[in-house]
Write a protein that holds these residues in place. Structure first.
Motif, PDB file in Angstrom:
ATOM      1  N   ARG A 159       0.802  -1.033   0.055  1.00  0.00           N
ATOM      2  CA  ARG A 159      -0.091  -0.017  -0.221  1.00  0.00           C
ATOM      3  C   ARG A 159       0.945   1.235  -0.010  1.00  0.00           C
ATOM      4  O   ARG A 159       0.541   2.383  -0.635  1.00  0.00           O
ATOM      5  CB  ARG A 159      -0.974   0.244   1.235  1.00  0.00           C
ATOM      6  N   LYS A 160       1.881   1.262   0.785  1.00  0.00           N
ATOM      7  CA  LYS A 160       2.867   2.510   0.731  1.00  0.00           C
ATOM      8  C   LYS A 160       3.385   2.632  -0.532  1.00  0.00           C
ATOM      9  O   LYS A 160       3.644   3.665  -1.002  1.00  0.00           O
ATOM     10  CB  LYS A 160       3.756   2.454   1.851  1.00  0.00           C
ATOM     11  N   LEU A 161       3.884   1.480  -1.109  1.00  0.00           N
ATOM     12  CA  LEU A 161       4.644   1.666  -2.308  1.00  0.00           C
ATOM     13  C   LEU A 161       3.514   1.990  -3.477  1.00  0.00           C
ATOM     14  O   LEU A 161       4.115   2.779  -4.430  1.00  0.00           O
ATOM     15  CB  LEU A 161       5.270   0.362  -2.886  1.00  0.00           C
ATOM     16  N   GLU A 162       2.425   1.945  -3.398  1.00  0.00           N
ATOM     17  CA  GLU A 162       1.524   2.326  -4.496  1.00  0.00           C
ATOM     18  C   GLU A 162       1.487   3.723  -4.599  1.00  0.00           C
ATOM     19  O   GLU A 162       1.166   4.499  -5.818  1.00  0.00           O
ATOM     20  CB  GLU A 162      -0.011   1.902  -4.109  1.00  0.00           C
ATOM     21  N   ALA A 163       1.664   4.548  -3.444  1.00  0.00           N
ATOM     22  CA  ALA A 163       1.934   5.989  -3.278  1.00  0.00           C
ATOM     23  C   ALA A 163       3.103   6.526  -4.110  1.00  0.00           C
ATOM     24  O   ALA A 163       3.147   7.546  -4.511  1.00  0.00           O
ATOM     25  CB  ALA A 163       1.864   6.520  -1.858  1.00  0.00           C
TER      26      ALA A 163
END
Ligand code: NDP
Length: 316
Positions: A159-163
């Motif tokens: 989820r963090k890397l999607e940003a």
């Protein structure tokens, strides 16, 4: 009730526990095993962490043990098979550290691509003034990133890397209900991504999963991040690949023989290394400590626990 405390505890934890338990801290003992051999027959509870676990020699000296509360989510340092055979409950601290450990993984990931340690040194040492800037780094944005272990922490990393505009692919023992592409085979996953982030538990089943073949599949531009357990990565193969420029970068928070880190990894310019600090903030350690304490209290009061390890759920 008496608690044998293997790993150091915070003041908050010992204050709360002190209201209902008598604590026996192994760090205050000259010879903890000898102490246990003399006093183990009145110890029903153990509090430890994921690093120190509970040596089998200690377990053998605890005939009336009921619960091992692990202040950490990884519990490979505890022999759960032996505990289950004896009907001893084991608890750990899932969920409360997901975001912190995921942030650690993202920090390592960004630091590798952006050559962050060398850039900081350039500014701090004054070399910027004398020698000018370093060669351009590589962008961490928009990469395809593989996750080995899309569990609680793996999902938080994704989820963090999607940003950062990243495309996520993953492998695990089973396919998840997630929109990311699933690979059954780790080498196949490593071939299809720019970076691989490892966040699987330790133990025999995952030992050296990231071997020379997986590292070769990542290739000379590839980035390997490990925040799971050191045992998952073959460090000798990793060091050789870095030295021979067959792998781009390695960002590691965990090591095979902690706190020892092979010299080849410590001195290599394309490694980013941290001393197993995935969850190490005041806030997250407080939340973990509270959960580890709650499991002990709940068990003493009504024989229940909040977060058993999966192997021990049937004991409830
Ligand atoms: P979870 O159990 O939620 O996730 C583990 C993931 O690993 C799951 O996706 C699981 O697959 C997968 N997995 C387990 N065994 C295998 C295997 N043999 N082959 C392939 N995949 C496997 O755990 P968490 O996310 O909560 O924690 C993961 C680990 O992170 C911990 O066990 C610990 O070792 C480490 N950790 C490190 C920290 C640090 O400070 N660096 C801090 C906290 C944790 P499936 O779901 O299909 O079973």
């Amino acid at each position: 009730s008496d608690v044998f405390v293997v790993a150091p505890v915070t003041e908050d934890m010992s204050t709360t526990l002190g209201t209902e338990f008598t604590l026996h801290q192994s760090c205050d003992m000259a010879d903890p095993l000898r102490w246990l051999q003399r006093n183990g027959d009145r110890i029903r509870y153990v509090l430890t962490d994921g690093h120190l676990g509970l040596p089998n020699t200690y377990l053998a000296a605890l005939p009336v043990l009921e619960l091992i509360s692990c202040n950490g989510v990884g519990y490979d340092a505890i022999d759960t098979d032996a505990a289950v055979r004896r009907g001893v409950m084991v608890t750990h601290t899932p969920h409360v550290l997901n975001e912190e450990v995921a942030s650690t993984a993202v920090l390592l990931y960004l630091s590798c691509y952006r050559n962050w340690e060398a850039q900081m040194a350039q500014a701090r040492t004054g070399r910027w003034e004398t020698d000018g800037g370093l060669p351009l780094a590589r962008s961490a944005d928009g990469r395809t990133v593989g996750i080995l272990g899309l569990g609680r922490i793996g999902m938080a990393i994704a989820r963090k890397l999607e940003a950062f505009g990243c495309t996520i692919r993953y492998t695990a023992r089973s396919r998840k209900d997630a929109s990311y592409a699933f690979h059954v085979d780790l080498v196949d996953l490593a071939k299809s991504v720019d970076a691989l982030i490892c966040v699987v538990p330790g133990g025999t089943a995952t030992r050296h999963m990231v071997n020379a073949e997986v590292i070769a599949a990542l290739g000379p531009e590839g980035v390997l991040i490990n925040v799971g357990r050191g045992s998952v990565v073959d460090e000798t193969a990793l060091a050789a690949a870095l030295q021979e420029d067959r792998l781009g970068w390695a960002g590691l928070d965990v090591f095979e023989d902690e706190p020892r880190i092979p010299r080849a990894l410590r001195t290599h310019p394309r490694t980013i290394l941290t001393p197993h600090i995935g969850s190490a903030t005041l806030e997250t350690r407080a939340a973990m400590g509270q959960l580890a304490v709650e499991n002990l209290m709940l068990h003493k009061r009504c024989g229940q626990v909040k977060t058993p390890v999966p192997e021990c759920s049937p004991l409830l």
